[in-house]
Write an enzyme that holds these catalytic residues in place. Structure first.
Site, PDB file in Angstrom:
ATOM      1  N   ASN A   6     -16.703  69.670 -16.256  1.00 27.65           N
ATOM      2  CA  ASN A   6     -16.083  70.778 -15.530  1.00 27.65           C
ATOM      3  C   ASN A   6     -14.797  70.259 -14.889  1.00 27.65           C
ATOM      4  O   ASN A   6     -14.850  69.466 -13.952  1.00 27.65           O
ATOM      5  CB  ASN A   6     -17.081  71.269 -14.468  1.00 27.65           C
ATOM      6  CG  ASN A   6     -16.495  72.335 -13.565  1.00 27.65           C
ATOM      7  OD1 ASN A   6     -15.424  72.876 -13.826  1.00 27.65           O
ATOM      8  ND2 ASN A   6     -17.224  72.649 -12.497  1.00 27.65           N
ATOM      9  N   LYS A   8     -12.625  71.934 -13.201  1.00 24.12           N
ATOM     10  CA  LYS A   8     -12.257  72.673 -11.978  1.00 24.12           C
ATOM     11  C   LYS A   8     -10.748  72.986 -12.035  1.00 24.12           C
ATOM     12  O   LYS A   8     -10.271  73.397 -13.077  1.00 24.12           O
ATOM     13  CB  LYS A   8     -12.679  71.888 -10.731  1.00 24.12           C
ATOM     14  CG  LYS A   8     -14.150  71.440 -10.842  1.00 24.12           C
ATOM     15  CD  LYS A   8     -14.720  70.853  -9.607  1.00 24.12           C
ATOM     16  CE  LYS A   8     -16.166  70.457  -9.850  1.00 24.12           C
ATOM     17  NZ  LYS A   8     -16.860  70.013  -8.676  1.00 24.12           N
ATOM     18  N   HIS A  88     -21.569  78.541 -10.284  1.00 22.30           N
ATOM     19  CA  HIS A  88     -21.207  77.226  -9.755  1.00 22.30           C
ATOM     20  C   HIS A  88     -21.110  77.279  -8.230  1.00 22.30           C
ATOM     21  O   HIS A  88     -20.656  78.279  -7.664  1.00 22.30           O
ATOM     22  CB  HIS A  88     -19.883  76.744 -10.354  1.00 22.30           C
ATOM     23  CG  HIS A  88     -19.609  75.319  -9.988  1.00 22.30           C
ATOM     24  ND1 HIS A  88     -19.027  74.966  -8.807  1.00 22.30           N
ATOM     25  CD2 HIS A  88     -19.894  74.170 -10.632  1.00 22.30           C
ATOM     26  CE1 HIS A  88     -18.955  73.646  -8.741  1.00 22.30           C
ATOM     27  NE2 HIS A  88     -19.472  73.129  -9.844  1.00 22.30           N
ATOM     28  N   GLU A 157     -27.544  71.610  -9.622  1.00 16.78           N
ATOM     29  CA  GLU A 157     -26.500  70.850  -8.936  1.00 16.78           C
ATOM     30  C   GLU A 157     -26.653  71.025  -7.424  1.00 16.78           C
ATOM     31  O   GLU A 157     -26.197  72.034  -6.874  1.00 16.78           O
ATOM     32  CB  GLU A 157     -25.113  71.356  -9.332  1.00 16.78           C
ATOM     33  CG  GLU A 157     -24.793  71.243 -10.803  1.00 16.78           C
ATOM     34  CD  GLU A 157     -23.284  71.270 -11.039  1.00 16.78           C
ATOM     35  OE1 GLU A 157     -22.771  70.301 -11.576  1.00 16.78           O
ATOM     36  OE2 GLU A 157     -22.639  72.253 -10.647  1.00 16.78           O
ATOM     37  N   GLY A 163     -19.254  66.261  -5.679  1.00 18.14           N
ATOM     38  CA  GLY A 163     -18.009  65.663  -5.188  1.00 18.14           C
ATOM     39  C   GLY A 163     -18.184  64.752  -3.987  1.00 18.14           C
ATOM     40  O   GLY A 163     -17.202  64.373  -3.350  1.00 18.14           O
ATOM     41  N   SER A 193     -22.011  64.445  -8.631  1.00 18.80           N
ATOM     42  CA  SER A 193     -21.666  63.017  -8.533  1.00 18.80           C
ATOM     43  C   SER A 193     -22.210  62.167  -9.678  1.00 18.80           C
ATOM     44  O   SER A 193     -22.605  61.013  -9.466  1.00 18.80           O
ATOM     45  CB  SER A 193     -22.088  62.450  -7.174  1.00 18.80           C
ATOM     46  OG  SER A 193     -21.296  63.047  -6.154  1.00 18.80           O
TER      47      SER A 193
HETATM   48  P1  PGA Z   1     -18.842  66.334  -9.389  1.00 20.06           P
HETATM   49  O1  PGA Z   1     -18.924  67.894  -9.662  1.00 20.06           O
HETATM   50  O2  PGA Z   1     -19.307  65.636 -10.643  1.00 20.06           O
HETATM   51  O3  PGA Z   1     -17.409  66.054  -9.090  1.00 20.06           O
HETATM   52  O4  PGA Z   1     -19.757  66.035  -8.241  1.00 20.06           O
HETATM   53  C1  PGA Z   1     -19.935  68.411 -10.479  1.00 20.06           C
HETATM   54  C2  PGA Z   1     -19.792  69.906 -10.589  1.00 20.06           C
HETATM   55  O5  PGA Z   1     -19.343  70.532  -9.626  1.00 20.06           O
HETATM   56  O6  PGA Z   1     -20.097  70.487 -11.645  1.00 20.06           O
END
Ligand code: PGA
Length: 238
Positions: A6, A8, A88, A157, A163, A193
């Protein structure tokens, strides 16, 4: 297994094209049979690869219309996009999407036959209340969603893991995934993460059918390393 990245609000259209090219070349050269999906920003939607699915991070539940700032089915169709990420945590908690709106999007894109990656996950204060509260909270995110839909992937998640560099313990992932799978027996990804250093361990866990990766997959080489890990483990999830 299923590996999804993803992006973003990261990467341009040019960077996404280069990423996709590297990904496609790797998948072909390594004879990868796992399902690979990337979710670039809306400005970088494209369908150039035979082996990698490109999905939308969001779209409104209409063919087209007066919804300023949103894209809709018509814009996805232009690029042959047939995969979408829904629910999400950033859409829920930063952009304020309600369960009702998410369910509406789900029904619309289900009707259109999209492959849907549906995200669920609890905030920290719920996690801190224990597993029972956590599972109860997730039930609220089951509302209005047709879990019988064939073309559905679920992504668990935890909001506090996204993050943050934090992840649940491996035992907790196995436990929570097991509980989710008992209710909805669908391919289930873990997200939050995931990095190249912990991907192999997470992919190897029971009840984990793949990963949804944000910042840890922004560098294509890191994502390729995770795809290689999945190939080595090879659980053969369809
Ligand atoms: P991250 O985000 O791997 O940066 O923690 C995962 C997500 O939001 O799908």
């Amino acid at each position: 297994m299923i590996l999804a990245a993803n992006f973003k609000s990261n990467h341009t259209r040019a960077k996404t094209a280069a990423y996709l090219e590297a990904l496609e070349a790797f998948v072909v050269a390594q004879e990868i049979h796992d399902e690979i999906i990337i979710f670039p920003p809306a400005t970088a939607l494209m369908q150039k690869s035979l082996h990698v699915k490109v999905g939308a991070q969001n779209a409104f539940a209409v063919q087209n219309g007066a919804f300023t700032g949103e894209i809709a089915l018509e814009q996805l169709e232009e690029f042959g996009i047939k995969t979408i990420l829904l629910g999400h945590s950033e859409r829920r908690h930063v952009l304020g999407e309600s369960q009702e709106l998410i369910a509406e999007k789900f029904s619309f894109y289900k009707e259109k036959g999209f492959r849907i990656v549906y995200c669920i996950g609890e905030p920290l204060e719920v996690r801190e209340e224990g597993n029972e509260a956590l599972l109860e909270y997730l039930e609220g995110q089951y509302e209005g969603i047709d879990f019988g839909y064939d073309n559905l992937i679920i992504a668990y998640e935890p909001v506090w893991a996204i993050g943050s560099g934090l992840t649940p313990t491996e035992d907790d992932i196995v436990l929570i995934h097991g509980a989710i799978k008992k209710v909805h027996n669908k391919p289930l990804l873990y997200g939050g993460s995931v990095k190249k250093d912990n991907a192999r361990a997470i992919l190897g866990l029971d009840n984990v059918d793949g990963i949804l990766v944000g910042s840890g997959a922004l560098d294509v080489n890191d994502f390729l390393a995770m795809i290689k890990d999945a190939k080595d483990i090879n659980k053969g999830v369809e």
